[in-house]
Scaffold this motif. Structure first.
Motif, short mmCIF file in Angstrom:
data_model
loop_
_atom_site.label_atom_id
_atom_site.label_comp_id
_atom_site.label_asym_id
_atom_site.label_seq_id
_atom_site.Cartn_x
_atom_site.Cartn_y
_atom_site.Cartn_z
N THR A 91 -2.19 1.43 -37.52
CA THR A 91 -2.74 1.07 -36.22
C THR A 91 -3.13 -0.40 -36.23
O THR A 91 -3.79 -0.87 -37.18
N TYR A 92 -2.74 -1.12 -35.21
CA TYR A 92 -2.98 -2.55 -35.15
C TYR A 92 -4.45 -2.83 -34.84
O TYR A 92 -5.00 -2.37 -33.83
N GLN A 101 -7.19 0.78 -27.08
CA GLN A 101 -6.91 0.37 -28.46
C GLN A 101 -8.10 0.61 -29.38
O GLN A 101 -7.93 1.05 -30.52
N ARG A 104 -8.19 4.21 -30.28
CA ARG A 104 -7.15 4.52 -31.28
C ARG A 104 -7.60 4.10 -32.68
O ARG A 104 -7.37 4.82 -33.67
N LEU A 105 -8.25 2.95 -32.76
CA LEU A 105 -8.73 2.48 -34.06
C LEU A 105 -9.81 3.40 -34.62
O LEU A 105 -9.84 3.66 -35.82
N ALA A 108 -8.24 6.12 -36.52
CA ALA A 108 -7.14 5.78 -37.43
C ALA A 108 -7.58 5.82 -38.89
O ALA A 108 -8.74 5.56 -39.22
N VAL A 111 -5.27 0.96 -40.95
CA VAL A 111 -5.44 -0.12 -39.98
C VAL A 111 -4.93 -1.42 -40.58
O VAL A 111 -5.26 -1.77 -41.72
#
Length: 314
Positions: A91-92, A101, A104-105, A108, A111
């Motif tokens: 995950t960015y 975002q 999502r982090l 995750a 990362v």
């Protein structure tokens, strides 16, 4: 209950900056390996597997090796190298990239920390692509200058070592195949790689990232105010990213590479000429702050369910 953190590569430039931001935080506990055991595979494996969150501040190959040493299914990883920037399953780590975002982090396990150049570029371009102001197939150019600490110990020694005579400013990446280009393309929403023209300045830290646009050539010929409004809306609730009011930008005659200082802030500017229909979008950040260590700590906070700005220099 404290979160156990292990910084693999803690003696490097980024690792030291991260450790400084984590110092004195009672909700975190740092796992430290004795200097004599730092390169011992067994000691590293134990530390990597004992940690709740591992932060990798290593060369790419060493980062991949560290991930392979983790043999449990609970340790979470934040990789500050370029090894996994565009790898599937990672995950960015740019919470401000787009809506959702940060969420999502939070969920995750793997990362990948953004590069400093992509941080500035994506902060300027991604909201404009999402808003439809920049088409996906638009040829975008990005340039600027970074402090030499972005090159790590080798470049620091080149500029500060005995007998060094570094230039004041030098262009690099002349082969147009810079390692940051793939992540710029992947996360911007563009279908064409940006033309990336980076440079290094004779300054220890800080950076300016610039994206120039001919607004009248864009579909719909957006106004300077349209571009500014899209960026302002994207970061309206961010405690880290700010967009200067147009009046403030209009009043500036220059912008220094050290604009945000040694902080973890990211400051965006829209410099526009309404007569010519041109803009210069500029991101000012610290290459060791929001461009590296600050981003890693911000991501750590999100993963650990802690206040996003805890330990950051704002």
């Amino acid at each position: 209950m404290t979160t156990q953190i292990f910084i693999d590569g803690a003696v490097g430039t980024t690792g030291l900056e991260i450790a400084e931001r984590l110092a004195g935080r009672p909700e975190l506990s740092l796992i430290v390996i004795d200097e004599k055991d730092r390169k011992d595979a067994r000691a590293r494996r134990a530390a990597l597997n004992d940690a709740d969150v591992v932060i990798l501040c290593l060369p790419d190959d060493a980062a991949r090796e560290a991930v392979a040493l983790i043999d449990n299914d609970r340790t979470r990883i934040i990789d500050a190298s370029t090894a996994h920037r565009v790898a599937d399953g990672w995950t960015y780590g740019f919470p401000e990239l787009e809506p959702g975002q940060a969420e999502r982090l939070a969920g995750a396990r793997f990362v990948t920390n953004p590069g400093c150049w992509p941080t500035g570029f994506l902060a300027l371009v991604r909201p404009l692509v999402l808003a439809g102001l920049i088409p996906a197939d638009w040829p975008v150019t990005v340039s600027g200058a970074s402090g030499y600490s972005g090159g790590g110990k080798a470049m620091i020694a080149e500029y500060e070592g005995a007998g060094s005579a570094p230039t004041g400013f030098r262009a690099y990446g002349l082969g147009l195949a810079h390692k940051h280009a793939p992540e710029m393309l992947r996360y911007s929403g563009l279908s064409l790689p940006p033309l990336f023209a980076p440079a290094v300045a004779n300054a220890y830290r800080g950076m300016l990232v610039e994206v120039p646009l001919h607004l009248r050539a864009l579909p719909g010929a957006p106004a300077v105010e349209d571009v500014h409004a899209a960026l302002t809306a994207a970061y309206a609730h961010s405690p880290i990213v700010s967009v200067a009011p147009l009046g403030e930008s209009d009043a500036l005659s220059q912008l220094h590479i050290e604009h945000v200082g040694a902080t973890d802030r990211l400051a965006l500017f829209v410099f526009g000429n309404r007569d010519t229909g041109q803009v210069r979008l500029v991101a000012a950040l610290d290459n060791l702050g929001k461009g590296a260590a600050g981003a890693a700590v911000q991501n750590l906070n999100i993963l650990a369910g802690l206040p996003e700005t805890a330990g950051l220099r704002l």
